[in-house]
Scaffold this motif. Structure first.
Motif, PDB file in Angstrom:
ATOM      1  N   VAL A  89     -10.022  -1.841  23.765  1.00  0.00           N
ATOM      2  CA  VAL A  89      -8.771  -2.107  24.486  1.00  0.00           C
ATOM      3  C   VAL A  89      -8.070  -0.842  24.989  1.00  0.00           C
ATOM      4  CG1 VAL A  89      -8.411  -4.227  23.170  1.00  0.00           C
ATOM      5  CG2 VAL A  89      -7.399  -2.102  22.346  1.00  0.00           C
ATOM      6  N   GLY A  90      -8.523   0.342  24.585  1.00  0.00           N
ATOM      7  CA  GLY A  90      -7.813   1.567  24.946  1.00  0.00           C
ATOM      8  C   GLY A  90      -8.621   2.504  25.817  1.00  0.00           C
ATOM      9  N   ASP A  91      -8.011   3.634  26.159  1.00  0.00           N
ATOM     10  CA  ASP A  91      -8.693   4.703  26.878  1.00  0.00           C
ATOM     11  C   ASP A  91      -9.732   5.316  25.936  1.00  0.00           C
ATOM     12  OD1 ASP A  91      -9.054   7.689  27.516  1.00  0.00           O
ATOM     13  OD2 ASP A  91      -8.022   6.989  29.304  1.00  0.00           O
ATOM     14  N   VAL A  92     -11.008   5.237  26.323  1.00  0.00           N
ATOM     15  CA  VAL A  92     -12.098   5.590  25.408  1.00  0.00           C
ATOM     16  C   VAL A  92     -12.016   7.048  24.959  1.00  0.00           C
ATOM     17  CG1 VAL A  92     -14.599   5.781  25.155  1.00  0.00           C
ATOM     18  CG2 VAL A  92     -13.612   3.812  26.334  1.00  0.00           C
ATOM     19  N   VAL A  93     -11.787   7.969  25.884  1.00  0.00           N
ATOM     20  CA  VAL A  93     -11.731   9.396  25.532  1.00  0.00           C
ATOM     21  C   VAL A  93     -10.587   9.646  24.558  1.00  0.00           C
ATOM     22  CG1 VAL A  93     -11.359  11.724  26.406  1.00  0.00           C
ATOM     23  CG2 VAL A  93     -12.820  10.149  27.668  1.00  0.00           C
ATOM     24  N   ARG A  94      -9.435   9.114  24.857  1.00  0.00           N
ATOM     25  CA  ARG A  94      -8.262   9.284  23.997  1.00  0.00           C
ATOM     26  C   ARG A  94      -8.533   8.725  22.599  1.00  0.00           C
ATOM     27  NH1 ARG A  94      -2.613   9.784  25.336  1.00  0.00           N
ATOM     28  NH2 ARG A  94      -1.268   8.829  23.770  1.00  0.00           N
ATOM     29  N   VAL A  95      -9.148   7.549  22.543  1.00  0.00           N
ATOM     30  CA  VAL A  95      -9.456   6.914  21.258  1.00  0.00           C
ATOM     31  C   VAL A  95     -10.419   7.765  20.446  1.00  0.00           C
ATOM     32  CG1 VAL A  95     -10.701   4.980  20.220  1.00  0.00           C
ATOM     33  CG2 VAL A  95      -8.952   4.541  21.944  1.00  0.00           C
ATOM     34  N   VAL A  96     -11.491   8.236  21.078  1.00  0.00           N
ATOM     35  CA  VAL A  96     -12.499   9.023  20.351  1.00  0.00           C
ATOM     36  C   VAL A  96     -11.905  10.329  19.834  1.00  0.00           C
ATOM     37  CG1 VAL A  96     -14.679  10.266  20.601  1.00  0.00           C
ATOM     38  CG2 VAL A  96     -14.441   7.986  21.565  1.00  0.00           C
ATOM     39  N   LEU A  97     -11.052  10.968  20.634  1.00  0.00           N
ATOM     40  CA  LEU A  97     -10.434  12.221  20.197  1.00  0.00           C
ATOM     41  C   LEU A  97      -9.512  11.989  18.998  1.00  0.00           C
ATOM     42  CD1 LEU A  97      -9.584  13.926  23.605  1.00  0.00           C
ATOM     43  CD2 LEU A  97     -11.365  14.584  21.977  1.00  0.00           C
ATOM     44  N   LEU A  98      -8.693  10.945  19.055  1.00  0.00           N
ATOM     45  CA  LEU A  98      -7.801  10.651  17.929  1.00  0.00           C
ATOM     46  C   LEU A  98      -8.607  10.267  16.692  1.00  0.00           C
ATOM     47  CD1 LEU A  98      -4.940   8.672  19.726  1.00  0.00           C
ATOM     48  CD2 LEU A  98      -4.918  11.048  18.943  1.00  0.00           C
ATOM     49  N   PHE A  99      -9.709   9.567  16.894  1.00  0.00           N
ATOM     50  CA  PHE A  99     -10.568   9.184  15.778  1.00  0.00           C
ATOM     51  C   PHE A  99     -11.157  10.419  15.099  1.00  0.00           C
ATOM     52  CE2 PHE A  99     -14.701   7.918  14.016  1.00  0.00           C
ATOM     53  CZ  PHE A  99     -14.337   6.853  13.220  1.00  0.00           C
ATOM     54  N   TYR A 100     -11.502  11.432  15.906  1.00  0.00           N
ATOM     55  CA  TYR A 100     -12.137  12.631  15.346  1.00  0.00           C
ATOM     56  C   TYR A 100     -11.143  13.613  14.738  1.00  0.00           C
ATOM     57  CZ  TYR A 100     -17.077  12.024  15.913  1.00  0.00           C
ATOM     58  OH  TYR A 100     -18.364  11.600  15.737  1.00  0.00           O
ATOM     59  N   LEU A 101      -9.954  13.121  14.408  1.00  0.00           N
ATOM     60  CA  LEU A 101      -9.062  13.881  13.518  1.00  0.00           C
ATOM     61  C   LEU A 101      -9.571  13.838  12.086  1.00  0.00           C
ATOM     62  CD1 LEU A 101      -5.409  13.033  14.580  1.00  0.00           C
ATOM     63  CD2 LEU A 101      -6.444  15.274  14.471  1.00  0.00           C
ATOM     64  N   MET A 102     -10.665  13.126  11.868  1.00  0.00           N
ATOM     65  CA  MET A 102     -11.216  12.944  10.525  1.00  0.00           C
ATOM     66  C   MET A 102     -11.320  14.237   9.709  1.00  0.00           C
ATOM     67  SD  MET A 102     -14.248  13.307   8.645  1.00  0.00           S
ATOM     68  CE  MET A 102     -15.535  13.390   9.867  1.00  0.00           C
ATOM     69  N   PRO A 103     -11.799  15.370  10.271  1.00  0.00           N
ATOM     70  CA  PRO A 103     -11.862  16.599   9.456  1.00  0.00           C
ATOM     71  C   PRO A 103     -10.494  17.058   8.969  1.00  0.00           C
ATOM     72  CG  PRO A 103     -13.250  16.804  11.388  1.00  0.00           C
ATOM     73  CD  PRO A 103     -12.435  15.561  11.582  1.00  0.00           C
ATOM     74  N   ALA A 104      -9.448  16.808   9.764  1.00  0.00           N
ATOM     75  CA  ALA A 104      -8.103  17.197   9.342  1.00  0.00           C
ATOM     76  C   ALA A 104      -7.633  16.339   8.162  1.00  0.00           C
ATOM     77  CB  ALA A 104      -7.128  17.062  10.506  1.00  0.00           C
ATOM     78  N   TRP A 105      -7.835  15.030   8.271  1.00  0.00           N
ATOM     79  CA  TRP A 105      -7.461  14.150   7.152  1.00  0.00           C
ATOM     80  C   TRP A 105      -8.267  14.503   5.900  1.00  0.00           C
ATOM     81  CZ3 TRP A 105      -3.258  12.724   8.920  1.00  0.00           C
ATOM     82  CH2 TRP A 105      -3.065  12.063  10.119  1.00  0.00           C
ATOM     83  N   SER A 106      -9.533  14.905   6.090  1.00  0.00           N
ATOM     84  CA  SER A 106     -10.393  15.199   4.939  1.00  0.00           C
ATOM     85  C   SER A 106      -9.854  16.350   4.098  1.00  0.00           C
ATOM     86  CB  SER A 106     -11.816  15.525   5.416  1.00  0.00           C
ATOM     87  OG  SER A 106     -12.405  14.403   6.034  1.00  0.00           O
ATOM     88  N   GLY A 159      -9.783   6.839  12.124  1.00  0.00           N
ATOM     89  CA  GLY A 159     -10.157   8.203  11.750  1.00  0.00           C
ATOM     90  C   GLY A 159      -9.768   8.527  10.325  1.00  0.00           C
ATOM     91  N   PHE A 160      -8.572   8.078   9.909  1.00  0.00           N
ATOM     92  CA  PHE A 160      -8.144   8.309   8.531  1.00  0.00           C
ATOM     93  C   PHE A 160      -9.058   7.562   7.560  1.00  0.00           C
ATOM     94  CE2 PHE A 160      -5.633   7.234   4.753  1.00  0.00           C
ATOM     95  CZ  PHE A 160      -5.192   8.488   4.373  1.00  0.00           C
ATOM     96  N   SER A 161      -9.407   6.322   7.902  1.00  0.00           N
ATOM     97  CA  SER A 161     -10.303   5.540   7.047  1.00  0.00           C
ATOM     98  C   SER A 161     -11.689   6.170   6.986  1.00  0.00           C
ATOM     99  CB  SER A 161     -10.402   4.104   7.567  1.00  0.00           C
ATOM    100  OG  SER A 161      -9.139   3.477   7.578  1.00  0.00           O
ATOM    101  N   PHE A 162     -12.119   6.776   8.104  1.00  0.00           N
ATOM    102  CA  PHE A 162     -13.406   7.470   8.123  1.00  0.00           C
ATOM    103  C   PHE A 162     -13.384   8.663   7.178  1.00  0.00           C
ATOM    104  CE2 PHE A 162     -16.662   9.805  10.978  1.00  0.00           C
ATOM    105  CZ  PHE A 162     -17.705   9.334  10.191  1.00  0.00           C
ATOM    106  N   ALA A 163     -12.263   9.372   7.138  1.00  0.00           N
ATOM    107  CA  ALA A 163     -12.133  10.491   6.195  1.00  0.00           C
ATOM    108  C   ALA A 163     -12.173   9.985   4.757  1.00  0.00           C
ATOM    109  CB  ALA A 163     -10.827  11.238   6.456  1.00  0.00           C
ATOM    110  N   VAL A 164     -11.491   8.868   4.490  1.00  0.00           N
ATOM    111  CA  VAL A 164     -11.541   8.265   3.150  1.00  0.00           C
ATOM    112  C   VAL A 164     -12.975   7.908   2.788  1.00  0.00           C
ATOM    113  CG1 VAL A 164     -10.853   6.256   1.775  1.00  0.00           C
ATOM    114  CG2 VAL A 164      -9.177   7.382   3.241  1.00  0.00           C
ATOM    115  N   THR A 165     -13.695   7.329   3.749  1.00  0.00           N
ATOM    116  CA  THR A 165     -15.088   6.950   3.516  1.00  0.00           C
ATOM    117  C   THR A 165     -15.935   8.161   3.163  1.00  0.00           C
ATOM    118  OG1 THR A 165     -14.883   5.095   5.069  1.00  0.00           O
ATOM    119  CG2 THR A 165     -17.110   5.855   4.562  1.00  0.00           C
ATOM    120  N   ASN A 166     -15.777   9.253   3.898  1.00  0.00           N
ATOM    121  CA  ASN A 166     -16.581  10.449   3.642  1.00  0.00           C
ATOM    122  C   ASN A 166     -16.268  11.074   2.287  1.00  0.00           C
ATOM    123  OD1 ASN A 166     -18.047  10.364   6.001  1.00  0.00           O
ATOM    124  ND2 ASN A 166     -16.615  11.625   7.147  1.00  0.00           N
ATOM    125  N   VAL A 167     -14.985  11.096   1.919  1.00  0.00           N
ATOM    126  CA  VAL A 167     -14.607  11.646   0.617  1.00  0.00           C
ATOM    127  C   VAL A 167     -15.192  10.783  -0.509  1.00  0.00           C
ATOM    128  CG1 VAL A 167     -12.663  12.064  -0.942  1.00  0.00           C
ATOM    129  CG2 VAL A 167     -12.540  12.815   1.439  1.00  0.00           C
TER     130      VAL A 167
END
Length: 292
Positions: A89-106, A159-167
């Motif tokens: 439903v969103g702008d794909v580039v914007r979504v992927v970039l916000l999702f890849y905040l994962m290293p910061a949340w980690s 992205g935050f949930s992805f960081a939780v998953t990786n941890v």
């Protein structure tokens, strides 16, 4: 390892990144055919879970013995709910970039869950990533850098949930891989179907319009995700974690180029600048030496 084996491993990771980077298109096609991304995610992960159960039925017995695997299931479930819904439903580039905040949340989660105190470099990566997201979120018509729509919120949650998953994967590395796979695919199926059902009762998510036109596309996407998971397992087991993380960043490239080419995203100077900082933070995280 020989040069050929290294190239095969890296190629497998690129296949995984390619499938996830292009997954926004079939999700949008399914949506246009009457299948909301939540129902699509539920169907795909039920199919994948059934395949894993047939392949490794003993994984269920192990899964029930480790309560933390339920947390892993929840993390993986909300990761897929957030990402798959957002790219639909969103702008794909914007979504992927916000999702890849994962290293910061980690950085923050590893400190809280694993007791890994952040280093100066990890804090620098956190600062770079957060500066990038502020630039991406700040629009000319808004005085504050806040999410502008549901896609932004879903991407951040994913992205935050992805960081939780990786941890949690690091914390649960002593468990058999089939038990972790059951947790992740089972979590995706349960969370997506539960959220879809709740949304349908609240008239926020439409009921699926059953049609052969989307059933085959959904099954094909499920098969693609199984292939991507096997490719990830193959590549990640044969390459250093830092190399794996760097190669996985190609997902941003695949998603961005395909979305811009098909008119599903807009590359503004603000997005390019903020996205560059987010990608730089992720690359620095991948190149960082492993913690003891």
């Amino acid at each position: 390892m020989t040069q050929r084996a290294l190239l095969l491993a890296a190629g497998a990771l690129v296949v995984n990144a390619l499938i996830w980077g292009l997954s926004w298109w079939p999700f949008r096609e399914l949506h246009s055919l009457g299948l909301h991304p939540l129902w699509a995610t539920a169907l795909i992960f039920v199919f994948s879970l059934a395949c894993i159960t047939v392949w490794r039925p003993g994984g269920w017995a192990v899964f029930t013995k480790h309560p933390l695997l339920w947390l892993l299931a929840a993390g993986a479930g909300f990761t897929n709910v957030g990402f798959n819904w957002a790219v639909t439903v969103g702008d794909v580039v914007r979504v992927v970039l916000l999702f890849y905040l994962m290293p910061a949340w980690s950085v923050l989660l590893a400190w809280a869950v694993l007791g890994e105190k952040p280093t100066r470099m990890s804090l620098l990566r956190l600062l770079l990533a957060m500066t990038g997201v502020i630039i991406v979120l700040k629009s000319p018509d808004s005085p504050w850098p806040v999410p502008k729509d549901i896609a932004d919120w879903l991407a951040l949650m994913g992205g935050f949930s992805f960081a939780v998953t990786n941890v949690l994967l690091r914390k649960l590395q002593y468990t058999p891989s089939e038990a972790r796979m059951i947790a992740m695919f089972g979590g995706g199926a349960l969370t997506a179907s539960g959220t879809a059902w709740l949304g349908m009762t609240l008239s926020a998510v439409p009921a699926p319009l059953w049609s052969l036109s989307w059933i085959w596309l959904a099954l094909g996407l499920g098969l693609a995700f199984l292939i991507s998971n096997m490719a990830l397992q193959y590549g990640a087991a044969r390459l250093a974690a830092s190399t794996t993380a760097i190669v996985m960043l190609t997902e941003i490239l695949f998603a961005s180029l395909s979305a811009v080419a098909l008119g599903a995203a807009e590359l503004s100077s603000r997005t390019l600048l903020g996205g560059g900082l987010i990608v730089l933070a992720a690359a620095l995280a991948a190149l960082a030496p492993p913690s003891k």
